[in-house]
Design a protein around this motif. Structure first.
Motif, PDB file in Angstrom:
ATOM      1  N   ALA A 167       0.725  -1.298   0.022  1.00 59.71           N
ATOM      2  CA  ALA A 167       0.400   0.149   0.116  1.00 59.71           C
ATOM      3  C   ALA A 167       0.761   1.233   0.048  1.00 59.71           C
ATOM      4  CB  ALA A 167      -0.844  -0.109   0.986  1.00 59.71           C
ATOM      5  N   ALA A 168       1.770   1.194   0.855  1.00 64.04           N
ATOM      6  CA  ALA A 168       2.818   2.443   0.673  1.00 64.04           C
ATOM      7  C   ALA A 168       3.425   2.750  -0.594  1.00 64.04           C
ATOM      8  CB  ALA A 168       3.870   2.229   1.882  1.00 64.04           C
ATOM      9  N   GLN A 169       3.527   1.536  -1.237  1.00 61.80           N
ATOM     10  CA  GLN A 169       3.990   1.805  -2.625  1.00 61.80           C
ATOM     11  C   GLN A 169       3.398   2.262  -3.964  1.00 61.80           C
ATOM     12  OE1 GLN A 169       5.858  -2.298  -2.962  1.00 61.80           O
ATOM     13  NE2 GLN A 169       7.769  -1.378  -2.708  1.00 61.80           N
ATOM     14  N   PRO A 179       7.383   2.175   2.584  1.00 61.55           N
ATOM     15  CA  PRO A 179       6.873   0.787   2.887  1.00 61.55           C
ATOM     16  C   PRO A 179       7.737   0.195   3.872  1.00 61.55           C
ATOM     17  CG  PRO A 179       8.421   0.777   0.642  1.00 61.55           C
ATOM     18  CD  PRO A 179       8.155   2.425   1.219  1.00 61.55           C
ATOM     19  N   ASP A 180       8.958   0.151   4.206  1.00 56.09           N
ATOM     20  CA  ASP A 180       9.680  -0.645   5.256  1.00 56.09           C
ATOM     21  C   ASP A 180       8.964  -0.128   6.605  1.00 56.09           C
ATOM     22  OD1 ASP A 180      11.128  -1.595   3.354  1.00 56.09           O
ATOM     23  OD2 ASP A 180      12.763  -0.611   3.662  1.00 56.09           O
ATOM     24  N   ARG A 181       8.929   1.164   6.808  1.00 53.04           N
ATOM     25  CA  ARG A 181       8.274   1.578   7.779  1.00 53.04           C
ATOM     26  C   ARG A 181       6.761   1.076   8.139  1.00 53.04           C
ATOM     27  NH1 ARG A 181       6.345   6.731  10.483  1.00 53.04           N
ATOM     28  NH2 ARG A 181       6.097   7.666   8.577  1.00 53.04           N
ATOM     29  N   ALA A 182       6.115   1.181   7.033  1.00 54.50           N
ATOM     30  CA  ALA A 182       4.526   0.680   7.208  1.00 54.50           C
ATOM     31  C   ALA A 182       4.521  -0.751   7.643  1.00 54.50           C
ATOM     32  CB  ALA A 182       4.004   0.748   5.822  1.00 54.50           C
ATOM     33  N   HIS A 183       5.605  -1.366   6.934  1.00 50.48           N
ATOM     34  CA  HIS A 183       5.666  -2.902   7.363  1.00 50.48           C
ATOM     35  C   HIS A 183       5.821  -3.050   8.874  1.00 50.48           C
ATOM     36  CE1 HIS A 183       7.493  -6.890   7.688  1.00 50.48           C
ATOM     37  NE2 HIS A 183       7.079  -7.369   6.370  1.00 50.48           N
ATOM     38  N   ALA A 184       7.025  -2.550   9.365  1.00 50.46           N
ATOM     39  CA  ALA A 184       7.395  -2.656  10.645  1.00 50.46           C
ATOM     40  C   ALA A 184       6.263  -2.339  11.688  1.00 50.46           C
ATOM     41  CB  ALA A 184       8.605  -1.784  10.858  1.00 50.46           C
ATOM     42  N   LEU A 185       5.451  -1.117  11.464  1.00 48.40           N
ATOM     43  CA  LEU A 185       4.394  -0.686  12.303  1.00 48.40           C
ATOM     44  C   LEU A 185       3.433  -1.515  12.436  1.00 48.40           C
ATOM     45  CD1 LEU A 185       4.530   3.182  11.475  1.00 48.40           C
ATOM     46  CD2 LEU A 185       5.365   2.048  13.449  1.00 48.40           C
ATOM     47  N   MET A 186       2.950  -2.080  10.994  1.00 45.58           N
ATOM     48  CA  MET A 186       1.880  -3.021  10.998  1.00 45.58           C
ATOM     49  C   MET A 186       2.362  -4.156  11.675  1.00 45.58           C
ATOM     50  SD  MET A 186      -1.064  -3.693  10.156  1.00 45.58           S
ATOM     51  CE  MET A 186      -1.788  -2.815   8.605  1.00 45.58           C
TER      52      MET A 186
END
Length: 224
Positions: free
Chosen positions: A93-95, A190-197
Motif C-alpha cells: 500500500a505504501a508503494q 513501505p519498510d516503516r509501514a511494514h514494521a509498524l503493522m
C-alpha cells in the motif's frame, strides 16, 4: 443452469436435447460440456449422463470452515498468518496507494482515534475494519484483498471471545498505531509501514492472550 434453477447433483438433458433447446449444433454443445466439466461446473458420468457438479472445497476454504475461535492454538496460528499477510499489504500500500486510497486509510485511522477517546467499542470496531480493509485494497492485489477480508471475519469471531470489554487504554494505543501506519503509507515508506503493522498485529495478539489469561487466572493478567 442458473436460469433453470438446477442445483448440485441435478441431472441435465442429453447433449442432443441440450442442442435442440439452445438451437445449436451438438458439436458446439459437446465442446461447451467439455469446458464446463474441466472447470468443475459439470460432471460427465459415462453411461449415466451429465450432472451439475458438487462444489469442491479447497484446503484453504476447508481450514476457514473448520476454524474454532475458542481454540487458542488456532487463534495463535491466525495471528501469525495475519502478521505475514497484513505486513505485506501495508508494504504494498505504501508503494501503490492512490491519493483517494490514502485519504480513506487516514480517515479510518482518525475515526478509530475518536472512537477510542470516547471508549466507543462498536465505532472503533467499524473504523478498525475500514482501516485494515482500506490498506488491503490499496495494495492493489485482489488476492490479498480477498484474503484479508476472509481472515478478518475469523478475527472478529475470536475477538468476541477474547477481547470483549477491552480496556479503553488498549483502544487508544491501537488507534495511535493506526495513525502511524496511515502516515507511513501516505509518505510512501513501505519498510516503516511494514514494521509498524507488525507491531500493531503483535499488540492485538498480546492483548488477546493477556485477556484469555486474565479470565483463566483472575488477578494475574497484568503479569503476563
Amino acid at each position: 443452469m442458473v436460469r433453470a434453477g438446477l442445483k448440485p447433483g441435478a441431472r441435465l438433458p442429453t447433449e442432443k436435447e441440450l442442442a435442440d433447446e439452445v438451437q445449436m449444433s451438438r458439436t458446439v454443445v459437446r465442446e461447451a460440456v467439455k469446458i464446463l466439466s474441466a472447470l468443475g461446473r459439470l460432471s460427465v458420468q459415462k453411461g449415466r449422463g451429465i450432472y451439475v457438479a458438487q462444489p469442491e472445497q479447497s484446503s484453504w476454504q476447508q481450514s476457514l470452515a473448520n476454524f474454532l475461535p475458542a481454540d487458542l492454538r488456532q487463534v495463535d496460528e491466525l495471528f501469525e498468518f495475519r502478521r505475514h499477510l497484513e505486513t505485506t499489504t501495508a508494504h504494498l500500500a505504501a508503494q501503490r496507494a492512490t491519493p483517494a486510497q490514502v485519504r480513506a486509510v487516514r480517515e479510518a485511522a482518525r475515526q478509530s482515534s475518536e472512537a477510542a477517546d470516547r471508549g466507543d467499542m462498536d465505532a472503533f470496531t467499524a473504523a478498525d475494519e475500514a482501516f485494515h480493509v482500506g490498506i488491503a485494497s490499496a495494495a492493489s492485489n485482489m488476492f490479498f484483498a480477498s484474503t484479508v477480508d476472509a481472515v478478518r471475519r475469523l478475527q472478529r469471531q475470536a475477538s468476541v471471545i477474547g477481547l470483549a470489554g477491552a480496556a479503553g487504554g488498549s483502544l487508544r494505543v491501537a488507534a495511535g498505531q493506526h495513525e502511524a501506519i496511515a502516515e507511513a503509507i501516505a509518505a510512501g515508506e513501505p519498510d516503516r509501514a511494514h514494521a509498524l503493522m507488525a507491531d500493531h498485529i503483535d499488540l492485538t495478539a498480546h492483548q488477546f492472550q493477556r485477556e484469555i489469561w486474565r479470565r483463566v487466572v483472575p488477578g494475574d493478567g497484568d503479569n503476563s
